[in-house]
Design a protein around this motif. Structure first.
Motif, PDB file in Angstrom:
ATOM      1  N   ALA A   1       0.812  -1.216   0.000  1.00 19.89           N
ATOM      2  CA  ALA A   1       0.000   0.000   0.000  1.00 19.89           C
ATOM      3  C   ALA A   1       0.845   1.265   0.000  1.00 19.89           C
ATOM      4  CB  ALA A   1      -0.926  -0.005   1.207  1.00 19.89           C
ATOM      5  N   HIS A   2       0.222   2.337  -0.484  1.00 17.48           N
ATOM      6  CA  HIS A   2       0.826   3.670  -0.407  1.00 17.48           C
ATOM      7  C   HIS A   2       0.261   4.456   0.765  1.00 17.48           C
ATOM      8  CE1 HIS A   2       1.410   2.521  -4.661  1.00 17.48           C
ATOM      9  NE2 HIS A   2       2.531   3.211  -4.566  1.00 17.48           N
ATOM     10  N   VAL A   3      -1.029   4.265   1.048  1.00 23.91           N
ATOM     11  CA  VAL A   3      -1.703   5.028   2.108  1.00 23.91           C
ATOM     12  C   VAL A   3      -2.699   4.117   2.818  1.00 23.91           C
ATOM     13  CG1 VAL A   3      -3.261   6.966   2.602  1.00 23.91           C
ATOM     14  CG2 VAL A   3      -1.469   7.222   0.863  1.00 23.91           C
ATOM     15  N   LEU A   4      -2.711   4.191   4.147  1.00 26.34           N
ATOM     16  CA  LEU A   4      -3.725   3.490   4.928  1.00 26.34           C
ATOM     17  C   LEU A   4      -4.926   4.415   5.118  1.00 26.34           C
ATOM     18  CD1 LEU A   4      -3.778   0.920   7.409  1.00 26.34           C
ATOM     19  CD2 LEU A   4      -4.445   3.062   8.476  1.00 26.34           C
ATOM     20  N   VAL A   5      -6.121   3.838   5.159  1.00 27.04           N
ATOM     21  CA  VAL A   5      -7.351   4.611   5.357  1.00 27.04           C
ATOM     22  C   VAL A   5      -8.102   4.051   6.563  1.00 27.04           C
ATOM     23  CG1 VAL A   5      -9.559   5.302   4.348  1.00 27.04           C
ATOM     24  CG2 VAL A   5      -7.519   5.116   2.894  1.00 27.04           C
ATOM     25  N   LEU A   6      -8.540   4.941   7.458  1.00 29.92           N
ATOM     26  CA  LEU A   6      -9.377   4.525   8.590  1.00 29.92           C
ATOM     27  C   LEU A   6     -10.378   5.638   8.911  1.00 29.92           C
ATOM     28  CD1 LEU A   6      -9.994   2.324  10.687  1.00 29.92           C
ATOM     29  CD2 LEU A   6      -8.523   3.579  12.268  1.00 29.92           C
ATOM     30  N   PRO A   7     -11.583   5.571   8.315  1.00 31.69           N
ATOM     31  CA  PRO A   7     -12.601   6.599   8.560  1.00 31.69           C
ATOM     32  C   PRO A   7     -13.513   6.256   9.740  1.00 31.69           C
ATOM     33  CG  PRO A   7     -13.273   5.206   6.746  1.00 31.69           C
ATOM     34  CD  PRO A   7     -11.983   4.643   7.248  1.00 31.69           C
ATOM     35  N   SER A   8     -12.931   5.810  10.840  1.00 36.28           N
ATOM     36  CA  SER A   8     -13.689   5.351  12.001  1.00 36.28           C
ATOM     37  C   SER A   8     -14.459   6.486  12.664  1.00 36.28           C
ATOM     38  CB  SER A   8     -12.732   4.715  13.014  1.00 36.28           C
ATOM     39  OG  SER A   8     -13.409   4.296  14.172  1.00 36.28           O
TER      40      SER A   8
ATOM     41  N   GLY B   1       6.191   3.086   7.595  1.00 35.09           N
ATOM     42  CA  GLY B   1       6.418   4.193   6.682  1.00 35.09           C
ATOM     43  C   GLY B   1       5.267   4.518   5.767  1.00 35.09           C
ATOM     44  N   ARG B   2       4.039   4.275   6.265  1.00 34.90           N
ATOM     45  CA  ARG B   2       2.863   4.567   5.458  1.00 34.90           C
ATOM     46  C   ARG B   2       2.048   5.684   6.103  1.00 34.90           C
ATOM     47  NH1 ARG B   2       5.885   1.873   3.182  1.00 34.90           N
ATOM     48  NH2 ARG B   2       5.507   0.008   1.918  1.00 34.90           N
ATOM     49  N   PRO B   3       1.810   6.783   5.382  1.00 36.20           N
ATOM     50  CA  PRO B   3       0.919   7.821   5.897  1.00 36.20           C
ATOM     51  C   PRO B   3      -0.516   7.308   5.909  1.00 36.20           C
ATOM     52  CG  PRO B   3       1.496   8.294   3.630  1.00 36.20           C
ATOM     53  CD  PRO B   3       2.299   7.081   4.029  1.00 36.20           C
ATOM     54  N   ALA B   4      -1.399   8.039   6.586  1.00 39.78           N
ATOM     55  CA  ALA B   4      -2.781   7.576   6.731  1.00 39.78           C
ATOM     56  C   ALA B   4      -3.766   8.713   6.521  1.00 39.78           C
ATOM     57  CB  ALA B   4      -2.994   6.967   8.115  1.00 39.78           C
ATOM     58  N   ILE B   5      -4.928   8.352   5.994  1.00 34.51           N
ATOM     59  CA  ILE B   5      -6.090   9.246   5.950  1.00 34.51           C
ATOM     60  C   ILE B   5      -7.058   8.738   7.010  1.00 34.51           C
ATOM     61  CG2 ILE B   5      -8.025  10.096   4.586  1.00 34.51           C
ATOM     62  CD1 ILE B   5      -6.300   9.541   2.083  1.00 34.51           C
ATOM     63  N   VAL B   6      -7.370   9.576   7.984  1.00 29.57           N
ATOM     64  CA  VAL B   6      -8.243   9.155   9.085  1.00 29.57           C
ATOM     65  C   VAL B   6      -9.312  10.214   9.320  1.00 29.57           C
ATOM     66  CG1 VAL B   6      -6.384   7.854  10.182  1.00 29.57           C
ATOM     67  CG2 VAL B   6      -6.788  10.231  10.865  1.00 29.57           C
ATOM     68  N   SER B   7     -10.381   9.811   9.973  1.00 30.03           N
ATOM     69  CA  SER B   7     -11.454  10.759  10.292  1.00 30.03           C
ATOM     70  C   SER B   7     -11.026  11.672  11.439  1.00 30.03           C
ATOM     71  CB  SER B   7     -12.740  10.011  10.651  1.00 30.03           C
ATOM     72  OG  SER B   7     -12.474   8.950  11.544  1.00 30.03           O
TER      73      SER B   7
ATOM     74  N   LEU C   1      -6.650  14.399   7.406  1.00 26.92           N
ATOM     75  CA  LEU C   1      -7.944  14.224   8.067  1.00 26.92           C
ATOM     76  C   LEU C   1      -9.088  14.378   7.081  1.00 26.92           C
ATOM     77  CD1 LEU C   1      -7.287  16.379  11.277  1.00 26.92           C
ATOM     78  CD2 LEU C   1      -7.316  13.874  11.138  1.00 26.92           C
ATOM     79  N   CYS C   2     -10.128  13.561   7.275  1.00 27.95           N
ATOM     80  CA  CYS C   2     -11.381  13.729   6.541  1.00 27.95           C
ATOM     81  C   CYS C   2     -12.507  13.878   7.549  1.00 27.95           C
ATOM     82  CB  CYS C   2     -11.658  12.524   5.625  1.00 27.95           C
ATOM     83  SG  CYS C   2     -11.984  10.981   6.505  1.00 27.95           S
ATOM     84  N   GLN C   3     -13.646  14.336   7.111  1.00 29.94           N
ATOM     85  CA  GLN C   3     -14.785  14.492   8.001  1.00 29.94           C
ATOM     86  C   GLN C   3     -15.401  13.127   8.305  1.00 29.94           C
ATOM     87  OE1 GLN C   3     -15.618  17.479   9.495  1.00 29.94           O
ATOM     88  NE2 GLN C   3     -13.659  17.957   8.525  1.00 29.94           N
ATOM     89  N   VAL C   4     -15.838  12.950   9.536  1.00 28.66           N
ATOM     90  CA  VAL C   4     -16.411  11.673   9.950  1.00 28.66           C
ATOM     91  C   VAL C   4     -17.772  11.454   9.287  1.00 28.66           C
ATOM     92  CG1 VAL C   4     -17.549  12.621  12.014  1.00 28.66           C
ATOM     93  CG2 VAL C   4     -16.893  10.202  11.953  1.00 28.66           C
ATOM     94  N   ARG C   5     -18.083  10.212   8.966  1.00 29.89           N
ATOM     95  CA  ARG C   5     -19.340   9.803   8.341  1.00 29.89           C
ATOM     96  C   ARG C   5     -19.579  10.519   7.004  1.00 29.89           C
ATOM     97  NH1 ARG C   5     -23.020   7.702  12.705  1.00 29.89           N
ATOM     98  NH2 ARG C   5     -21.938   7.996  14.686  1.00 29.89           N
ATOM     99  N   ASP C   6     -18.512  10.850   6.298  1.00 31.58           N
ATOM    100  CA  ASP C   6     -18.622  11.649   5.070  1.00 31.58           C
ATOM    101  C   ASP C   6     -17.774  11.010   3.974  1.00 31.58           C
ATOM    102  OD1 ASP C   6     -18.562  13.579   3.060  1.00 31.58           O
ATOM    103  OD2 ASP C   6     -18.567  15.255   4.478  1.00 31.58           O
ATOM    104  N   ALA C   7     -18.403  10.204   3.128  1.00 28.09           N
ATOM    105  CA  ALA C   7     -17.682   9.516   2.064  1.00 28.09           C
ATOM    106  C   ALA C   7     -17.099  10.489   1.045  1.00 28.09           C
ATOM    107  CB  ALA C   7     -18.609   8.517   1.373  1.00 28.09           C
ATOM    108  N   ASP C   8     -17.792  11.601   0.798  1.00 30.62           N
ATOM    109  CA  ASP C   8     -17.279  12.581  -0.155  1.00 30.62           C
ATOM    110  C   ASP C   8     -15.983  13.206   0.340  1.00 30.62           C
ATOM    111  OD1 ASP C   8     -19.397  12.171  -1.895  1.00 30.62           O
ATOM    112  OD2 ASP C   8     -20.635  13.731  -0.982  1.00 30.62           O
ATOM    113  N   SER C   9     -15.947  13.541   1.629  1.00 32.25           N
ATOM    114  CA  SER C   9     -14.730  14.108   2.214  1.00 32.25           C
ATOM    115  C   SER C   9     -13.585  13.106   2.169  1.00 32.25           C
ATOM    116  CB  SER C   9     -15.000  14.525   3.662  1.00 32.25           C
ATOM    117  OG  SER C   9     -13.820  14.966   4.303  1.00 32.25           O
TER     118      SER C   9
END
Length: 378
Positions: A263-270, A286-292, A309-317
């Motif tokens: 992977a290049h980026v981990l995702v966790l929109p918890s 050594g992997r950056p992450a996109i998280v809520s 960071l992304c907004q929680v419960r927001d798939a578009d974000s």
């Protein structure tokens, strides 16, 4: 004794603590429901596993009474010198039993779970019992300051000593730095139990949006299906995502390192975490992450440096941040990954957590009777 609602949790998240306790001379008993990791606790980590009848998602009065009685019977029979409780039900039920029996114990708030994400009469009663269990503990460990402050504001601690730890700590020798793979195909990975509260549905929808713009992007999903939880993802939901082609489901694994290397980026929109282990594991490699942008998740990264960071419960974000990650230069991603590894080395070493548990024991046990010696437990 270590008490949890799954053997999987103890094996994967507390193995370093278990090994340190046994190395220090303590006899360690794991009390948890039987699953495929129960034998591994005994065979690989050298603990005595005792089965526990506990339903992680059960809410019926009769079922929960049975769980409480089973836990009480096991603790009375085994007579532990000290008990560490992990996960919400273990914290509450084992805490109540230990308090009633006069057995010293510590609770570990690794996340607030459904009882705090949702609100109802039932969950308000759960929080009330949590307070009773916590107020009898020798110590309550937290994984982020916001959870600690929330417990304080709800009166769930009073004068109980507390300690904020960096999650369950990272074994930096096991999760070693790995260079990013080639830029194409760009690969995201989400590693989590397949629960609605983990943001799995938002990830699936975001993956659909990302692949509309970047069809070659891969969105891996890794984790157990059919988890005992009220927000569990159904097989039908998962099959629909896989059939549509925007989710690549890799099932459950006891070693995420090969998938993190891809992977290049981990995702966790918890929706909320204590301190998300998967983000720390990815960062250590050594992997950056996109998280809520919620407690726990935002504490596991340094926004703009080791992740986004992304907004929680927001798939578009979430999709927006995933697309931005694809459009960053390879050098920018490499720098974020290096910064993530440096953060783990500076603040999240497993040794910090192990030291706190050993100090908790040394301050709570009768040195003349139950402290470790060269020949084992006295």
């Amino acid at each position: 004794m270590l008490v949890s609602n799954t053997s999987w949790y103890l094996y994967n998240f507390r193995r370093g603590t278990i090994l340190a306790l046994t190395a220090a001379g303590y006899t360690v008993v794991a009390l948890s429901p039987i699953d495929e990791f129960s034998c591994r606790l005994e065979q690989e980590l050298g603990v005595c596993h005792q089965p526990l009848a506990l339903d992680g998602k059960g809410t019926s009065v009769l079922g929960e009474a049975r769980s409480l009685l089973a836990l009480g019977s096991a603790i009375r029979r085994l007579k532990p010198a000290f008990v560490f409780n992990f996960t919400v039900k273990a914290n509450i039920y084992s805490g109540l039993v230990c308090r009633a029996l006069g057995i010293p114990y510590a609770n570990n708030v690794s996340g607030l779970g459904t009882a705090f994400i949702h609100d109802s009469w039932l969950f308000r009663r759960v929080r009330s019992l949590y307070g009773i269990a916590n107020r009898g503990a020798r110590r309550v460990f937290f994984q982020n300051r916001e959870d600690h402050n929330l417990f304080m504001s709800h009166g769930l601690l009073r004068n109980t000593p507390t300690h904020v730890l960096p999650g369950s700590g990272m074994d930096l020798a096991r999760f070693v730095f790995s260079p990013l793979p080639q830029p194409v195909p760009f690969t995201f990975v989400m590693v989590a139990r397949l629960l609605g509260d983990k943001g799995v549905q938002e990830y699936a929808r975001a993956a659909e949006l990302v692949r509309e713009k970047y069809p070659r992007a891969r969105c891996l999903l890794v984790g157990p299906l059919g988890v005992s939880n009220r927000t569990a993802i159904t097989r039908e939901e998962l099959d629909a995502w896989v059939k549509a082609g925007y989710i690549d489901y890799r099932g459950e694994t006891d070693d995420v390192r090969p998938l993190l290397r891809q992977a290049h980026v981990l995702v966790l929109p918890s929706y909320r975490e204590g301190m998300p282990r998967t983000v720390l594991e990815a960062a250590a490699m050594g992997r950056p992450a996109i998280v809520s942008d919620v407690p726990g998740c935002r504490h596991a990264i340094r926004a703009g440096k080791t992740g986004w960071l992304c907004q929680v419960r927001d798939a578009d974000s979430l999709a927006e941040q995933m697309i931005l990650a694809i459009e960053r230069s390879f050098e920018q991603l490499q720098e974020a990954g290096l910064a993530a590894r440096r953060l783990m080395e500076a603040e999240f070493d497993e040794a910090i957590v192990v030291r706190a548990y050993l100090q908790c024991l040394s301050g709570s046990l009768d040195v003349g009777e139950v402290s470790p010696s060269k020949n084992g437990v006295r």
